[in-house]
Design a protein around this motif. Structure first.
Motif, PDB file in Angstrom:
ATOM      1  N   ASP A  52      42.781  33.709  35.394  1.00  0.00           N
ATOM      2  CA  ASP A  52      43.870  33.135  36.175  1.00  0.00           C
ATOM      3  C   ASP A  52      44.413  34.229  37.082  1.00  0.00           C
ATOM      4  OD1 ASP A  52      46.175  31.997  37.203  1.00  0.00           O
ATOM      5  OD2 ASP A  52      46.685  31.001  35.327  1.00  0.00           O
ATOM      6  N   VAL A  53      44.113  34.136  38.389  1.00  0.00           N
ATOM      7  CA  VAL A  53      44.474  35.187  39.337  1.00  0.00           C
ATOM      8  C   VAL A  53      45.710  34.850  40.165  1.00  0.00           C
ATOM      9  CG1 VAL A  53      42.126  36.099  39.488  1.00  0.00           C
ATOM     10  CG2 VAL A  53      42.837  34.287  41.039  1.00  0.00           C
ATOM     11  N   PRO A  63      46.655  39.757  48.038  1.00  0.00           N
ATOM     12  CA  PRO A  63      45.276  40.214  47.891  1.00  0.00           C
ATOM     13  C   PRO A  63      45.044  41.526  48.633  1.00  0.00           C
ATOM     14  CG  PRO A  63      45.373  38.262  49.272  1.00  0.00           C
ATOM     15  CD  PRO A  63      46.749  38.528  48.792  1.00  0.00           C
ATOM     16  N   SER A 120      42.658  44.275  44.094  1.00  0.00           N
ATOM     17  CA  SER A 120      42.281  43.005  43.448  1.00  0.00           C
ATOM     18  C   SER A 120      40.770  42.813  43.462  1.00  0.00           C
ATOM     19  CB  SER A 120      42.944  41.821  44.160  1.00  0.00           C
ATOM     20  OG  SER A 120      44.330  41.931  44.142  1.00  0.00           O
ATOM     21  N   LEU A 168      38.371  42.460  40.108  1.00  0.00           N
ATOM     22  CA  LEU A 168      37.489  41.320  39.854  1.00  0.00           C
ATOM     23  C   LEU A 168      36.024  41.748  39.776  1.00  0.00           C
ATOM     24  CD1 LEU A 168      39.252  38.651  42.067  1.00  0.00           C
ATOM     25  CD2 LEU A 168      39.298  38.854  39.578  1.00  0.00           C
ATOM     26  N   LEU A 194      37.182  32.047  38.484  1.00  0.00           N
ATOM     27  CA  LEU A 194      38.545  32.253  38.953  1.00  0.00           C
ATOM     28  C   LEU A 194      39.354  30.962  38.901  1.00  0.00           C
ATOM     29  CD1 LEU A 194      37.908  34.512  42.078  1.00  0.00           C
ATOM     30  CD2 LEU A 194      38.197  35.168  39.693  1.00  0.00           C
ATOM     31  N   ASP A 221      42.998  29.384  40.381  1.00  0.00           N
ATOM     32  CA  ASP A 221      44.103  29.489  41.346  1.00  0.00           C
ATOM     33  C   ASP A 221      44.038  30.727  42.233  1.00  0.00           C
ATOM     34  OD1 ASP A 221      45.208  27.130  40.380  1.00  0.00           O
ATOM     35  OD2 ASP A 221      46.390  28.192  38.859  1.00  0.00           O
ATOM     36  N   PRO A 222      42.878  31.014  42.873  1.00  0.00           N
ATOM     37  CA  PRO A 222      42.868  32.169  43.773  1.00  0.00           C
ATOM     38  C   PRO A 222      43.595  31.847  45.073  1.00  0.00           C
ATOM     39  CG  PRO A 222      40.756  31.075  43.884  1.00  0.00           C
ATOM     40  CD  PRO A 222      41.568  30.361  42.820  1.00  0.00           C
ATOM     41  N   ASP A 223      44.292  32.816  45.605  1.00  0.00           N
ATOM     42  CA  ASP A 223      44.932  32.710  46.900  1.00  0.00           C
ATOM     43  C   ASP A 223      43.824  32.551  47.952  1.00  0.00           C
ATOM     44  OD1 ASP A 223      45.930  33.912  49.496  1.00  0.00           O
ATOM     45  OD2 ASP A 223      47.780  33.978  48.295  1.00  0.00           O
ATOM     46  N   LEU A 268      42.659  35.836  49.178  1.00  0.00           N
ATOM     47  CA  LEU A 268      41.823  36.563  48.230  1.00  0.00           C
ATOM     48  C   LEU A 268      40.400  36.034  48.283  1.00  0.00           C
ATOM     49  CD1 LEU A 268      41.383  38.589  45.908  1.00  0.00           C
ATOM     50  CD2 LEU A 268      42.114  36.792  44.332  1.00  0.00           C
ATOM     51  N   HIS A 269      40.271  34.730  48.347  1.00  0.00           N
ATOM     52  CA  HIS A 269      38.945  34.108  48.427  1.00  0.00           C
ATOM     53  C   HIS A 269      38.231  34.582  49.692  1.00  0.00           C
ATOM     54  CE1 HIS A 269      35.987  30.791  48.205  1.00  0.00           C
ATOM     55  NE2 HIS A 269      36.207  30.946  46.915  1.00  0.00           N
ATOM     56  N   VAL A 285      34.820  29.220  41.394  1.00  0.00           N
ATOM     57  CA  VAL A 285      36.237  28.912  41.290  1.00  0.00           C
ATOM     58  C   VAL A 285      36.374  27.654  40.452  1.00  0.00           C
ATOM     59  CG1 VAL A 285      38.318  28.321  42.591  1.00  0.00           C
ATOM     60  CG2 VAL A 285      36.716  29.978  43.515  1.00  0.00           C
TER      61      VAL A 285
END
Length: 128
Positions: A53-54, A60, A64, A68, A84, A86-88, A91-92, A104
């Protein structure tokens, strides 16, 4: 008669992925501890995937990405993977930029079609 609770990580069923919540900014020592947690969850719990859970990682950045990448390496060495949660979107995008691909949660896994399989064409279908 009662027994004392067992020390260590709780039992995880094989079809229920283990979840690891990643807190905000981390130190190098905390990263090493999280890698050990991932290995322990995969080796001891019987799970093949650890869900990370990120959402709480904060903005990001390369820290980070480094975290990962290290978690994925630890998971692969233990015979599993990380997924992953809930990645922003930033960040993705950053992970894509540096060439790291993670599954994800909620997305289907991208796979290449089987070799030698061709799509059938129906007569009367418009050309695309």
């Amino acid at each position: 008669m009662s027994c004392a609770p067992a020390a260590g990580l709780p039992h995880v069923e094989a079809n229920t992925p283990a979840v690891l919540v990643l807190p905000g900014p981390l130190t190098r020592a905390e990263v090493a501890g999280l890698c050990a947690d991932v290995r322990a969850l995969l080796e001891g719990g019987g799970a093949a995937v650890v869900v990370c859970d990120v959402a709480g990682l904060g903005p990001p950045g390369l820290r980070s990405v480094d975290l990962l990448a290290r978690l994925e390496l630890a998971a692969r060495r233990a015979g599993g993977r990380i997924r992953l949660r809930d990645p922003d979107p930033a960040l993705h995008a950053l992970l894509d930029l540096v060439g790291l691909r993670f599954q994800v949660e909620g997305q289907t896994e991208e796979r290449e079609p089987a070799r030698g399989v061709e799509e059938a064409v129906e007569t009367g279908d418009p050309a695309v």
